[in-house]
Structures are given as C-alpha cells and as structure tokens.
Design a protein around this motif. Structure first.
Motif, PDB file in Angstrom:
ATOM      1  N   ALA A 256      12.806 -20.385 -31.171  1.00 37.90           N
ATOM      2  CA  ALA A 256      14.064 -19.900 -31.749  1.00 37.90           C
ATOM      3  C   ALA A 256      14.509 -18.597 -31.094  1.00 37.90           C
ATOM      4  N   ARG A 257      13.538 -17.714 -30.760  1.00 33.08           N
ATOM      5  CA  ARG A 257      13.892 -16.438 -30.126  1.00 33.08           C
ATOM      6  C   ARG A 257      14.495 -16.647 -28.739  1.00 33.08           C
ATOM      7  N   MET A 258      14.199 -17.808 -28.131  1.00 31.77           N
ATOM      8  CA  MET A 258      14.802 -18.133 -26.839  1.00 31.77           C
ATOM      9  C   MET A 258      16.162 -18.808 -26.996  1.00 31.77           C
ATOM     10  N   GLY A 259      16.579 -18.985 -28.233  1.00 34.53           N
ATOM     11  CA  GLY A 259      17.861 -19.624 -28.487  1.00 34.53           C
ATOM     12  C   GLY A 259      17.825 -21.135 -28.371  1.00 34.53           C
ATOM     13  N   LEU A 260      16.621 -21.713 -28.465  1.00 36.41           N
ATOM     14  CA  LEU A 260      16.450 -23.160 -28.359  1.00 36.41           C
ATOM     15  C   LEU A 260      16.215 -23.765 -29.741  1.00 36.41           C
ATOM     16  N   SER A 261      16.324 -25.074 -29.836  1.00 32.87           N
ATOM     17  CA  SER A 261      16.217 -25.773 -31.117  1.00 32.87           C
ATOM     18  C   SER A 261      14.780 -25.854 -31.615  1.00 32.87           C
ATOM     19  N   LYS A 262      14.523 -25.242 -32.772  1.00 36.01           N
ATOM     20  CA  LYS A 262      13.205 -25.367 -33.396  1.00 36.01           C
ATOM     21  C   LYS A 262      12.944 -26.812 -33.800  1.00 36.01           C
ATOM     22  N   GLY A 263      13.995 -27.501 -34.237  1.00 31.45           N
ATOM     23  CA  GLY A 263      13.845 -28.871 -34.715  1.00 31.45           C
ATOM     24  C   GLY A 263      13.318 -29.806 -33.647  1.00 31.45           C
ATOM     25  N   ILE A 264      13.892 -29.711 -32.439  1.00 32.15           N
ATOM     26  CA  ILE A 264      13.448 -30.570 -31.336  1.00 32.15           C
ATOM     27  C   ILE A 264      11.998 -30.266 -30.985  1.00 32.15           C
ATOM     28  N   PHE A 265      11.655 -28.976 -30.933  1.00 30.78           N
ATOM     29  CA  PHE A 265      10.276 -28.607 -30.600  1.00 30.78           C
ATOM     30  C   PHE A 265       9.297 -29.113 -31.652  1.00 30.78           C
ATOM     31  N   GLU A 266       9.578 -28.864 -32.905  1.00 28.41           N
ATOM     32  CA  GLU A 266       8.662 -29.258 -33.976  1.00 28.41           C
ATOM     33  C   GLU A 266       8.529 -30.774 -34.063  1.00 28.41           C
ATOM     34  N   GLU A 267       9.621 -31.479 -33.861  1.00 28.63           N
ATOM     35  CA  GLU A 267       9.574 -32.947 -33.872  1.00 28.63           C
ATOM     36  C   GLU A 267       8.656 -33.456 -32.762  1.00 28.63           C
ATOM     37  N   THR A 268       8.790 -32.883 -31.563  1.00 27.61           N
ATOM     38  CA  THR A 268       7.966 -33.310 -30.433  1.00 27.61           C
ATOM     39  C   THR A 268       6.500 -32.957 -30.658  1.00 27.61           C
ATOM     40  N   ALA A 269       6.250 -31.734 -31.106  1.00 29.74           N
ATOM     41  CA  ALA A 269       4.871 -31.280 -31.331  1.00 29.74           C
ATOM     42  C   ALA A 269       4.176 -32.132 -32.376  1.00 29.74           C
ATOM     43  N   ASN A 270       4.869 -32.451 -33.438  1.00 27.95           N
ATOM     44  CA  ASN A 270       4.256 -33.255 -34.500  1.00 27.95           C
ATOM     45  C   ASN A 270       4.050 -34.710 -34.076  1.00 27.95           C
TER      46      ASN A 270
END
Length: 278
Positions: A256-270
């Motif tokens: 989020a601090r990089m201005g990117l989507s937390k949702g996309i990251f968390e979805e991929t990680a999970n």
C-alpha cells in the motif's frame, strides 16, 4: 566468524556448473535469439538438473494447469528467462551444498521457500507490471543464497547452539544478522553474485536492501522501486515466517505504501499459501 572471512571464502568458490554457464551464455546473447532446441539440449544433458527442475515446477504453488514431463515442455510453459534462473539456482545450491538446519529448515524446505518467493513475485507482480516481473522473479529465486553461505560457516563453528537460540529469539532477521556480521545475508548474496559475474542489477538491488534511509535517498527511482518490491516478498516469505497471516499483513502494508493494490497482493499470497500448505 566475520564478514571479511566470508568474503575470503567466496573468493575460493568454484565457478557455477557447465550447464549454468552454457545457459547464461545463451541468455547474455538475448532472449529474442536464444535457441530453444539448444536450451533443451543443455537441460537434457544433466539428468539431476532435469529431475530437480521437473520436481520443482510441478509443485502446486507454481500454478501450472498441466504436468510438465519434458525439457521442451518446461521451456514452452515457463519461458526461457525462468528456466535460465532455475538452472542458476540449482547450480548455486550444488556449489554451496549447505545444511540449512540452523534456520529450522531442512534443505528441501529451504529450497521450497526460495521457489515460493519467486512464485509470489511472478504471480503477483505480473498483474501489476508484466514488463518488469521477469527480472524481479529471477532475483527473488536466488536472493537468499547468502544464507546458505552463512549456514555453512555456522555449521563449521563451535557455537551452533548459540546461533540457533539467538536466531529463534530474534524478531528482526536483518537486525540479527547485522549484529552478528555487521551486514545482512543479502549483502553476502550480492558478493556471491559478483564472484559469479551474475547480472549487475541483481547485485545493486540486494545491496540496496542494506541501505539506511539516508543512503536510500541517493539511489535512482528504479533501483529504489526494485528494492522495495523485493522487500515486500521477503517480508511475506522468510526463514521466520512463510506466508503467515501476520507476514502477509506486514507485506501488504508495504504494498500500500508503494501505491499498489493490497487486494491483489493478498489474493495472490493467499492463493499460493493454500496451494502450498493444503
């Protein structure tokens, strides 16, 4: 054990395998002219390399929809850039032959951790910036190489028990390593890559992981971005936490601090977490 002593040991390490150097030569000539038949022949010339490659890429967390059974199929499905780095990773592991039990991981588990880091970078960041993901997923695969060298040094010492106790009790891996050596193992990885003449951008990105806030202000935008992206991956997956609820949360805050989507990251990680642990 000192950083200087480790550097001395790096200077005595042999070159990477013939297969790795052959693939690196092809890669250096340019992916657009890399000969797939030649690459396939190199892979098939090393039975142990090929067996390891097939075992890894058929793991569920890589998300391939069909089982890979041959070198040609592997190159076709994964692309020459990822095959190149798999070969380099295998060669590094074979050269260092480390016992990673000092971190609480056996060799197989540590290897899987590295591949999980690469898989997370590739599957997440390809949804953000497809043009940069190849370089970053390659680096994510081999960035923990310095820990292999440190593990070797610890195993040869007379304070294995002390190291394990201190490591188990630490909350910040980088802080623990810097108190031990004055630098983190990412600096050791950078020195390894210099020794083997690997790509300069790998070296520079890993060196930047050790920079303080003042020095980070001095580096260019792209290097800082690559450094921060690699930092996200090592936050989510590391030798203390592998895709835990807490590590994913900490990593997503950096996303989020990089201005990117937390949702996309968390979805991929999970998704990767489910594939790996279930």
């Amino acid at each position: 054990m000192t950083f200087e002593k480790i550097i001395e040991n790096i200077d005595t390490l042999p070159p990477l395998s013939n297969a790795a150097n052959a693939v690196r030569s092809m890669y250096a000539s340019g992916l657009e002219i890399m000969s797939v038949p030649s690459l396939v022949r190199v892979l098939e010339s090393d039975a142990m390399l090929m067996a390891n490659l097939l075992k890894v890429i058929n793991a569920p967390f890589y998300g391939l929809r069909q089982k890979v059974l041959s070198a040609r199929q592997a190159v076709t499905l994964l692309g020459t850039h990822r095959i190149y780095m798999f070969v380099v990773k295998y060669s590094i592991d074979e050269t260092l032959k480390a016992d990673t039990s000092v971190y609480g991981f056996d060799t197989k588990q540590f290897n899987e951790l590295c591949h999980l880091q690469s898989a997370l970078m590739f599957q997440w960041y390809s949804r953000v910036n497809d043009s940069e993901v190849k370089l970053l997923s390659q680096l994510a695969l081999i960035m923990e190489s310095g820990k292999l060298l440190l593990a070797n040094e610890v195993k040869k010492s007379d304070y294995i028990g002390e190291f394990r106790k201190a490591f188990n009790e630490c909350e910040d891996i980088d802080k623990f390593e810097k108190e031990l050596l004055g630098i983190s193992t990412y600096r050791i990885s950078a020195e390894l890559f210099k020794h083997w003449n690997l790509e300069e951008h790998y070296v520079n990105t890993l060196l930047a992981l050790d920079y303080d806030e003042e020095k980070l202000k001095e580096i260019n935008f792209d290097l800082k971005k690559y450094r921060n992206l690699i930092d996200i991956i090592r936050t989510a997956i590391n030798v203390k936490e592998v895709l835990s609820e807490d590590s994913i949360l900490k990593a997503s805050k950096k996303v989020a601090r990089m201005g990117l989507s937390k949702g996309i990251f968390e979805e991929t990680a999970n998704k990767i977490k489910d594939a790996y642990f279930n």
